[in-house]
Enzyme design. Structure first.
Site, PDB file in Angstrom:
ATOM      1  N   TYR A 244     102.709  15.120  -6.273  1.00 53.39           N
ATOM      2  CA  TYR A 244     102.168  14.081  -7.231  1.00 53.39           C
ATOM      3  C   TYR A 244     102.655  13.718  -7.778  1.00 53.39           C
ATOM      4  CZ  TYR A 244      98.195  11.611  -5.142  1.00 53.39           C
ATOM      5  OH  TYR A 244      97.520  10.364  -4.836  1.00 53.39           O
TER       6      TYR A 244
ATOM      7  N   GLU B 174     103.659  10.953 -10.152  1.00 51.92           N
ATOM      8  CA  GLU B 174     102.980   9.754 -11.166  1.00 51.92           C
ATOM      9  C   GLU B 174     104.670   9.555 -11.952  1.00 51.92           C
ATOM     10  OE1 GLU B 174     100.800  11.000 -10.087  1.00 51.92           O
ATOM     11  OE2 GLU B 174      98.909  10.163  -9.497  1.00 51.92           O
TER      12      GLU B 174
ATOM     13  N   ASP C  87     115.473 -11.946  -3.239  1.00 49.29           N
ATOM     14  CA  ASP C  87     114.453 -11.072  -2.383  1.00 49.29           C
ATOM     15  C   ASP C  87     116.133 -10.603  -1.274  1.00 49.29           C
ATOM     16  OD1 ASP C  87     112.823  -9.819  -0.241  1.00 49.29           O
ATOM     17  OD2 ASP C  87     111.634 -11.090  -1.042  1.00 49.29           O
TER      18      ASP C  87
ATOM     19  N   THR D 132     113.618  -4.539   0.611  1.00 48.32           N
ATOM     20  CA  THR D 132     112.715  -2.917   1.887  1.00 48.32           C
ATOM     21  C   THR D 132     113.876  -2.386   1.381  1.00 48.32           C
ATOM     22  OG1 THR D 132     113.168  -4.498   2.880  1.00 48.32           O
ATOM     23  CG2 THR D 132     110.773  -4.358   2.557  1.00 48.32           C
TER      24      THR D 132
ATOM     25  N   LYS E 214     115.450  -2.729   6.829  1.00 51.62           N
ATOM     26  CA  LYS E 214     115.718  -3.039   7.541  1.00 51.62           C
ATOM     27  C   LYS E 214     117.223  -3.117   7.775  1.00 51.62           C
ATOM     28  CE  LYS E 214     112.247  -6.519   6.553  1.00 51.62           C
ATOM     29  NZ  LYS E 214     111.158  -6.343   5.539  1.00 51.62           N
TER      30      LYS E 214
ATOM     31  N   ARG F 130     110.482   3.304   5.202  1.00 52.09           N
ATOM     32  CA  ARG F 130     109.698   2.229   5.415  1.00 52.09           C
ATOM     33  C   ARG F 130     109.658   2.608   3.691  1.00 52.09           C
ATOM     34  NH1 ARG F 130     108.189  -0.409   9.878  1.00 52.09           N
ATOM     35  NH2 ARG F 130     106.837  -2.006   8.644  1.00 52.09           N
TER      36      ARG F 130
HETATM   37  N1  DSN Z   1     107.909  -9.110   8.871  1.00 48.57           N
HETATM   38  C1  DSN Z   1     109.102  -8.316   8.026  1.00 48.57           C
HETATM   39  C2  DSN Z   1     109.933  -9.594   8.949  1.00 48.57           C
HETATM   40  O1  DSN Z   1     110.376  -9.228  10.348  1.00 48.57           O
HETATM   41  O2  DSN Z   1     110.537 -10.233   8.425  1.00 48.57           O
HETATM   42  C3  DSN Z   1     109.028  -9.162   6.221  1.00 48.57           C
HETATM   43  O3  DSN Z   1     107.921  -9.114   5.718  1.00 48.57           O
END
Ligand code: DSN
Length: 415
Positions: free
Chosen positions: A53, A55, A199, A225, A228, A234
């Site tokens: 942990y 924080e 974003d 994120t 991707k 993740r």
């Molecule tokens: N679920 C993602 C996507 O497939 O684009 C976006 O959050």
């Protein structure tokens, strides 16, 4: 993947993970937000860092025992700043949605106005869509794409911004196949006195690899994120100008989250080291090249590509002219081992549950090393399946051919 440790205590779970691993190895993953993280990233994700942990932030924690965690988080921060050329990075957001929420918490008061891209036109739920906290707590107005060419209409964005005077303009999308002109968004934001949030969840890996222009010189804040096109664990990441550092950090912790997921921070640092290698720029370029080749072949088969093609990693396909709904096509394609998602297209007349289109992308196939030849084969399979989605024999035959192809291109971390 060694599942023996799980097998020893929970054979049911080991079996489920084994089957999911085989599914990921033996099918063609076309969901453009998915990828295969490297075995090194997966190893760090599943490491003992999950036991801690922490924080707070490096050098300012609430619990003891942070010597190595501080070093890990600093490494991730410094690598993120270097990779994207950013003044500040916060690596603690649990994923993209909390990253965006943290930005709203940092910059807005409840009821403030947001101007963002409409979800049915390719935007994202967390950009003010009415069913989400971002749509309920803020006054969200949404721009879309032009009906004529299905591209962003910067004149519309400018006109809406001048009329609405939003406090925050958001650019970035989850189903938009074209380059986003971050400089044009920044000029509009500056003119109306709004913050600009970019974003880049979908395109972060392309930006890092130089295959899409970067928003970092233009936007006040950039969120993404990390799993991707960036091919990390993740998680989420916020980049911002130095002047916003305190606001952003306070919004993430203690504003929104508790202890950061240190195993994700460690895995992100590994992924960022991978993304700094020249091979990652080759990967980013190959993702875009593959998407272009796939799109050209599909267009040759009479598929209607939203906006006429792609500049990035994804294609949005309107199946109306093929007489098949997005859901029917996605289900048939999955039976043949080709996994994508049904997706609304701009100005869709069907419902989001059974929309007119499908969304496909090349990040995962490119990670497996597939290239233009495989993209053409894939387009040919898609053409045959969409023409006869009920032909069980065809679906079975293609599934076999897909499995053979997958064997030639092993995917990292699964199998
Ligand atoms: N679920 C993602 C996507 O497939 O684009 C976006 O959050």
């Amino acid at each position: 993947m060694d599942l023996s440790l799980i097998e020893a205590v929970d054979s049911e779970m080991a079996g489920l993970i084994r089957r999911e691993s085989a599914r990921q190895a033996q099918t063609l993953r076309l969901i453009p937000s998915e990828n295969y993280a490297s075995a090194a990233v997966l190893a760090a994700s599943g490491s003992c860092l999950a036991n801690k942990y922490s924080e707070g932030y490096p050098g300012k924690r609430y619990y003891q025992g942070q010597a190595h965690i501080d070093a890990i988080e600093r490494l991730a921060i410094n690598r993120a700043k270097a990779l994207f050329g950013a003044e500040h990075a916060n690596v603690q957001p649990y994923s993209g949605s909390p990253a965006n929420l943290a930005v709203y918490f940092a910059l807005l008061e409840p009821g403030d106005r947001i101007l963002s891209m409409s979800l049915p036109h390719g935007g994202h739920l967390t950009h003010g869509w009415k069913v989400t906290i971002s749509g309920k707590y803020f006054e969200a107005h949404q721009y879309g794409v032009r009906e004529t060419d299905q591209r962003l209409d910067m004149d519309q964005v400018a006109a809406m911004a001048r009329e609405l005077k939003p406090k925050l303009i958001i650019c970035g999308a989850s189903a938009y196949p074209r380059v986003i002109d971050f400089a044009a968004f920044a000029a509009i934001a500056e003119e109306v006195g709004a913050y600009l949030l970019a974003d880049i969840a979908h395109i972060a890996g392309l930006v890092a690899g130089g295959a899409h222009p970067s928003p970092v010189p233009h936007a006040d804040v950039v969120t993404t994120t990390t799993h991707k096109t960036l091919r990390g664990p993740r998680g989420g990441l916020i980049l911002c100008r130095k002047g916003l550092r305190k606001k952003i950090d306070r919004a993430v912790f203690p504003g929104l989250q508790g202890g950061p997921h240190d195993q994700t921070t460690g895995a992100l640092a590994v992924a960022l080291a991978e993304a700094q290698q020249p091979a990652f720029a080759d990967y980013a370029r190959a993702v875009v090249d593959n998407a272009r080749v796939l799109g050209e072949r599909l267009a040759g088969h009479g598929f209607d590509l939203v906006s006429g093609g792609t500049d990035n990693h994804l294609l949005l396909i309107d199946l109306t002219s093929k007489g098949v709904s997005g859901k029917v096509a996605a289900v048939a394609l999955e039976q043949a081992g080709i996994v994508c998602n049904a997706n609304s297209v701009p100005f869709d007349k069907r419902t989001p549950f059974d929309p007119s289109g499908i969304r496909i992308g090349t990040p995962a196939l490119t990670t497996r090393g597939m290239g233009p030849g495989e993209m053409k084969r894939l387009a040919d399979w898609m053409q045959a399946i969409v023409a006869a989605p009920d032909d069980e024999a065809l679906l079975g035959r293609v599934a076999g051919e897909v499995a053979e192809l997958c064997e030639q291109f092993p995917a990292p971390g699964v199998g």
